[in-house]
Design a protein around this motif. Structure first.
Motif, mmCIF file in Angstrom:
data_model
loop_
_atom_site.group_PDB
_atom_site.id
_atom_site.type_symbol
_atom_site.label_atom_id
_atom_site.label_comp_id
_atom_site.label_asym_id
_atom_site.label_seq_id
_atom_site.Cartn_x
_atom_site.Cartn_y
_atom_site.Cartn_z
ATOM 1 N N ALA A 8 8.985 8.027 11.121
ATOM 2 C CA ALA A 8 8.980 7.007 10.073
ATOM 3 C C ALA A 8 10.063 7.292 9.042
ATOM 4 C CB ALA A 8 7.607 6.944 9.399
ATOM 5 N N GLU A 9 10.255 8.546 8.725
ATOM 6 C CA GLU A 9 11.289 8.944 7.771
ATOM 7 C C GLU A 9 12.674 8.590 8.314
ATOM 8 O OE1 GLU A 9 12.991 13.174 6.439
ATOM 9 O OE2 GLU A 9 10.868 12.907 5.947
ATOM 10 N N VAL A 10 12.906 8.845 9.592
ATOM 11 C CA VAL A 10 14.196 8.528 10.215
ATOM 12 C C VAL A 10 14.428 7.016 10.208
ATOM 13 C CG1 VAL A 10 15.468 8.544 12.397
ATOM 14 C CG2 VAL A 10 14.308 10.609 11.609
ATOM 15 N N ILE A 11 13.398 6.233 10.528
ATOM 16 C CA ILE A 11 13.528 4.773 10.499
ATOM 17 C C ILE A 11 13.861 4.324 9.087
ATOM 18 C CG2 ILE A 11 12.267 2.588 10.724
ATOM 19 C CD1 ILE A 11 10.682 3.951 13.032
ATOM 20 N N GLY A 12 13.152 4.861 8.108
ATOM 21 C CA GLY A 12 13.406 4.502 6.717
ATOM 22 C C GLY A 12 14.809 4.847 6.278
ATOM 23 N N GLU A 13 15.294 6.035 6.649
ATOM 24 C CA GLU A 13 16.651 6.446 6.274
ATOM 25 C C GLU A 13 17.705 5.572 6.945
ATOM 26 O OE1 GLU A 13 16.825 10.588 7.260
ATOM 27 O OE2 GLU A 13 15.616 11.170 5.531
ATOM 28 N N PHE A 43 -5.288 1.526 4.214
ATOM 29 C CA PHE A 43 -4.596 0.325 3.763
ATOM 30 C C PHE A 43 -3.372 0.768 2.980
ATOM 31 C CE2 PHE A 43 -3.584 -3.105 0.913
ATOM 32 C CZ PHE A 43 -3.772 -4.243 1.686
ATOM 33 N N ALA A 44 -2.209 0.329 3.419
ATOM 34 C CA ALA A 44 -0.940 0.759 2.819
ATOM 35 C C ALA A 44 -0.137 -0.436 2.338
ATOM 36 C CB ALA A 44 -0.128 1.556 3.831
ATOM 37 N N VAL A 45 0.775 -0.156 1.418
ATOM 38 C CA VAL A 45 1.639 -1.204 0.885
ATOM 39 C C VAL A 45 3.076 -0.702 0.869
ATOM 40 C CG1 VAL A 45 2.122 -2.712 -1.084
ATOM 41 C CG2 VAL A 45 -0.237 -2.034 -0.598
ATOM 42 N N MET A 46 3.975 -1.555 1.319
ATOM 43 C CA MET A 46 5.405 -1.323 1.184
ATOM 44 C C MET A 46 5.866 -2.174 0.008
ATOM 45 S SD MET A 46 6.555 -1.506 5.181
ATOM 46 C CE MET A 46 8.294 -1.157 4.855
ATOM 47 N N PHE A 47 6.307 -1.524 -1.056
ATOM 48 C CA PHE A 47 6.784 -2.212 -2.250
ATOM 49 C C PHE A 47 8.287 -2.403 -2.097
ATOM 50 C CE2 PHE A 47 3.028 0.215 -3.434
ATOM 51 C CZ PHE A 47 2.243 -0.766 -4.041
ATOM 52 N N LEU A 48 8.737 -3.656 -2.231
ATOM 53 C CA LEU A 48 10.130 -4.000 -1.982
ATOM 54 C C LEU A 48 10.785 -4.574 -3.230
ATOM 55 C CD1 LEU A 48 9.525 -5.835 1.418
ATOM 56 C CD2 LEU A 48 10.138 -3.435 1.091
ATOM 57 N N ASP A 49 12.096 -4.375 -3.329
ATOM 58 C CA ASP A 49 12.841 -4.962 -4.443
ATOM 59 C C ASP A 49 13.222 -6.406 -4.097
ATOM 60 O OD1 ASP A 49 15.132 -4.899 -2.806
ATOM 61 O OD2 ASP A 49 16.070 -3.259 -3.899
ATOM 62 N N LEU A 54 13.134 -1.159 0.480
ATOM 63 C CA LEU A 54 11.933 -0.396 0.168
ATOM 64 C C LEU A 54 12.105 0.380 -1.133
ATOM 65 C CD1 LEU A 54 9.110 0.461 1.241
ATOM 66 C CD2 LEU A 54 10.257 2.414 2.308
ATOM 67 N N ILE A 55 11.203 0.137 -2.063
ATOM 68 C CA ILE A 55 11.121 0.931 -3.289
ATOM 69 C C ILE A 55 10.246 2.143 -3.009
ATOM 70 C CG2 ILE A 55 10.288 1.024 -5.675
ATOM 71 C CD1 ILE A 55 10.748 -2.058 -5.766
ATOM 72 N N GLU A 56 9.070 1.846 -2.430
ATOM 73 C CA GLU A 56 8.123 2.924 -2.155
ATOM 74 C C GLU A 56 7.069 2.456 -1.161
ATOM 75 O OE1 GLU A 56 5.004 5.490 -4.829
ATOM 76 O OE2 GLU A 56 7.009 5.115 -5.681
ATOM 77 N N ALA A 79 2.144 -2.779 -7.787
ATOM 78 C CA ALA A 79 3.391 -3.529 -7.617
ATOM 79 C C ALA A 79 4.095 -3.729 -8.954
ATOM 80 C CB ALA A 79 3.110 -4.873 -6.959
ATOM 81 N N LEU A 80 3.336 -4.050 -9.985
ATOM 82 C CA LEU A 80 3.925 -4.249 -11.306
ATOM 83 C C LEU A 80 4.485 -2.947 -11.870
ATOM 84 C CD1 LEU A 80 1.349 -6.727 -12.860
ATOM 85 C CD2 LEU A 80 3.704 -7.237 -12.147
ATOM 86 N N SER A 81 3.778 -1.846 -11.634
ATOM 87 C CA SER A 81 4.261 -0.565 -12.157
ATOM 88 C C SER A 81 5.566 -0.135 -11.499
ATOM 89 C CB SER A 81 3.193 0.526 -12.005
ATOM 90 O OG SER A 81 3.076 0.931 -10.657
ATOM 91 N N LEU A 82 5.812 -0.586 -10.271
ATOM 92 C CA LEU A 82 7.048 -0.248 -9.560
ATOM 93 C C LEU A 82 8.111 -1.345 -9.692
ATOM 94 C CD1 LEU A 82 5.418 1.234 -6.337
ATOM 95 C CD2 LEU A 82 6.757 2.500 -8.037
ATOM 96 N N ASN A 83 7.766 -2.412 -10.408
ATOM 97 C CA ASN A 83 8.652 -3.553 -10.578
ATOM 98 C C ASN A 83 9.035 -4.163 -9.224
ATOM 99 O OD1 ASN A 83 9.884 -5.367 -12.336
ATOM 100 N ND2 ASN A 83 11.860 -4.337 -12.177
ATOM 101 N N ALA A 84 8.081 -4.231 -8.322
ATOM 102 C CA ALA A 84 8.324 -4.783 -6.984
ATOM 103 C C ALA A 84 8.406 -6.304 -7.044
ATOM 104 C CB ALA A 84 7.206 -4.357 -6.033
ATOM 105 N N ALA A 85 9.289 -6.861 -6.245
ATOM 106 C CA ALA A 85 9.446 -8.307 -6.143
ATOM 107 C C ALA A 85 8.716 -8.871 -4.930
ATOM 108 C CB ALA A 85 10.920 -8.671 -6.060
ATOM 109 N N ALA A 86 8.440 -7.997 -3.955
ATOM 110 C CA ALA A 86 7.786 -8.432 -2.731
ATOM 111 C C ALA A 86 6.974 -7.274 -2.148
ATOM 112 C CB ALA A 86 8.821 -8.903 -1.711
#
Length: 141
Positions: A8-13, A43-49, A54-56, A79-86
């Motif tokens: 997963a780390e390699v895919i993300g990089e 249950f996981a969330v991908m926070f996006l700009d 990917l933000i986090e 999401a708000l704490s990370l300023n995510a848009a999506a």
């Protein structure tokens, strides 16, 4: 580090600086590496700009072998704490069957409504099992 976590780390990089998380197949590979072999529901969330980068990635809720309690308020708060848009939300089915349950579809709708109130886009909900199911690809988002 576990082999799947490393994958997963390699895919993300490899996607750094790209908007590839709008491509469901790449997102499913990433989430499968993160969630497929878990013994309990997560249950996981991908926070996006705003460019869908990917933000986090966060695992927000943990459950049992067949259920996890999910709170839309906490998803929006994070999401708000990370300023995510999506967001892309995901969870696993430890049974291996990726077919979304009626509860999965209901919580997707509740999270989508909560996100809309604060102008955050919900791009997809992916259910991970032996394979992955994208609710967006099925037209259920």
């Amino acid at each position: 580090m576990e082999l799947l976590e490393k994958a997963a780390e390699v895919i993300g990089e490899s996607l750094a600086g790209q908007d590839a998380y709008t491509a469901p197949d790449v997102t499913m590979k990433f989430l499968s590496c993160k969630l497929a072999k878990q013994e309990r529901e997560i249950f996981a969330v991908m926070f996006l700009d705003n460019q869908n980068r990917l933000i986090e990635y966060q695992q927000l809720f943990y459950g049992t072998v067949n259920a996890a309690s999910v709170y839309p308020r906490e998803v929006v708060k994070a999401a708000l704490s990370l300023n995510a848009a999506a967001l892309i939300i995901a969870h696993n089915h430890p049974s291996g069957d990726p077919e979304p349950s009626s509860a999965d579809i209901t919580i997707t709708g509740r999270i989508r409504q909560a996100c809309e109130l604060v102008d955050i886009r919900l791009l997809d909900h992916i259910v991970v099992g032996n394979s992955c199911v994208s609710l967006a690809q099925r037209g259920q988002i």
